[in-house]
Design a protein around this motif. Structure first.
Motif, PDB file in Angstrom:
ATOM      1  N   ARG A  98      10.021 -88.423 -48.361  1.00 25.92           N
ATOM      2  CA  ARG A  98      10.174 -87.042 -47.906  1.00 25.92           C
ATOM      3  C   ARG A  98      10.178 -87.002 -46.384  1.00 25.92           C
ATOM      4  N   PRO A  99      10.722 -85.942 -45.817  1.00 25.75           N
ATOM      5  CA  PRO A  99      10.754 -85.821 -44.349  1.00 25.75           C
ATOM      6  C   PRO A  99       9.343 -85.795 -43.757  1.00 25.75           C
ATOM      7  N   GLU A 100       9.244 -86.217 -42.512  1.00 27.65           N
ATOM      8  CA  GLU A 100       7.977 -86.060 -41.798  1.00 27.65           C
ATOM      9  C   GLU A 100       7.701 -84.572 -41.672  1.00 27.65           C
ATOM     10  N   THR A 101       6.436 -84.223 -41.445  1.00 27.05           N
ATOM     11  CA  THR A 101       6.066 -82.809 -41.369  1.00 27.05           C
ATOM     12  C   THR A 101       5.392 -82.503 -40.043  1.00 27.05           C
ATOM     13  N   ALA A 102       5.780 -81.386 -39.460  1.00 26.28           N
ATOM     14  CA  ALA A 102       5.132 -80.868 -38.253  1.00 26.28           C
ATOM     15  C   ALA A 102       4.299 -79.658 -38.676  1.00 26.28           C
ATOM     16  N   ASP A 103       3.087 -79.569 -38.162  1.00 24.06           N
ATOM     17  CA  ASP A 103       2.186 -78.482 -38.550  1.00 24.06           C
ATOM     18  C   ASP A 103       2.510 -77.146 -37.883  1.00 24.06           C
ATOM     19  N   SER A 104       3.319 -77.181 -36.829  1.00 23.51           N
ATOM     20  CA  SER A 104       3.647 -75.940 -36.127  1.00 23.51           C
ATOM     21  C   SER A 104       4.998 -76.098 -35.438  1.00 23.51           C
ATOM     22  N   ILE A 105       5.514 -74.976 -34.984  1.00 25.00           N
ATOM     23  CA  ILE A 105       6.776 -74.986 -34.244  1.00 25.00           C
ATOM     24  C   ILE A 105       6.628 -75.796 -32.961  1.00 25.00           C
ATOM     25  N   ASN A 106       5.510 -75.623 -32.266  1.00 24.74           N
ATOM     26  CA  ASN A 106       5.282 -76.375 -31.022  1.00 24.74           C
ATOM     27  C   ASN A 106       5.219 -77.873 -31.280  1.00 24.74           C
ATOM     28  N   GLU A 107       4.567 -78.278 -32.370  1.00 21.39           N
ATOM     29  CA  GLU A 107       4.497 -79.701 -32.691  1.00 21.39           C
ATOM     30  C   GLU A 107       5.883 -80.247 -33.018  1.00 21.39           C
ATOM     31  N   LEU A 108       6.693 -79.486 -33.736  1.00 20.64           N
ATOM     32  CA  LEU A 108       8.045 -79.930 -34.056  1.00 20.64           C
ATOM     33  C   LEU A 108       8.860 -80.102 -32.778  1.00 20.64           C
ATOM     34  N   ILE A 109       8.747 -79.161 -31.856  1.00 22.16           N
ATOM     35  CA  ILE A 109       9.460 -79.273 -30.581  1.00 22.16           C
ATOM     36  C   ILE A 109       9.032 -80.536 -29.842  1.00 22.16           C
ATOM     37  N   LEU A 110       7.743 -80.816 -29.804  1.00 22.36           N
ATOM     38  CA  LEU A 110       7.257 -82.034 -29.136  1.00 22.36           C
ATOM     39  C   LEU A 110       7.779 -83.294 -29.810  1.00 22.36           C
TER      40      LEU A 110
END
Length: 141
Positions: A98-110
């Protein structure tokens, strides 16, 4: 009474138009990525583990994020529960990751900023840093 009804109708239409404009996502990657555009079917395959683009890592937002629900419905075409069932089956069979997961929008951006080979999605209209480019919009099909 007619004025009140007219004002109410206009207000409801205005609210619905605003709500519908926020029901979209944009798919992003690092500015230096070789991917400049991607199709809806390629995204679906990538995020469902069926398409191995060379060295591309999909990143999904965590369950409960509104952008995840919008992405799942508008791009993948499945509800969260159907996707979770699919990944449970894949995990049991050991077939796909499965895809990696980011806990927030800011984490995904980073995460996107730190690697040229990642793809993720954000709510339409999210301010983007210079190092990130949009490669797909669910509002344009």
């Amino acid at each position: 009474m007619k004025r009140l009804l007219l004002i109410t109708c206009l207000l409801v239409n205005s609210i619905m138009a605003h709500a519908n404009s926020n029901d979209h996502v944009m798919v992003v990657t690092h500015r230096d990525s070789s991917i400049n555009t991607i199709s809806k079917s390629q995204l679906r395959n990538l995020f469902m583990g069926n398409l191995a683009l060379p060295d591309v890592t999909p990143i999904a937002l965590s369950p409960g994020e509104m952008a995840r629900s919008i992405f799942n419905i508008r791009v993948i075409g499945l509800t969260e529960s159907r996707i979770q069932a699919y990944w449970a089956q894949m995990r049991f069979s050991g077939r796909q990751q499965r895809p990696e997961t980011a806990d927030s929008i800011n984490e995904l951006i980073l995460m996107i900023e730190s690697s040229t080979n990642t793809i993720g999605y954000l709510p339409e209209g999210t301010p983007l840093p210079e190092d990130i480019k949009v490669i797909y919009r669910s509002s344009v099909q």
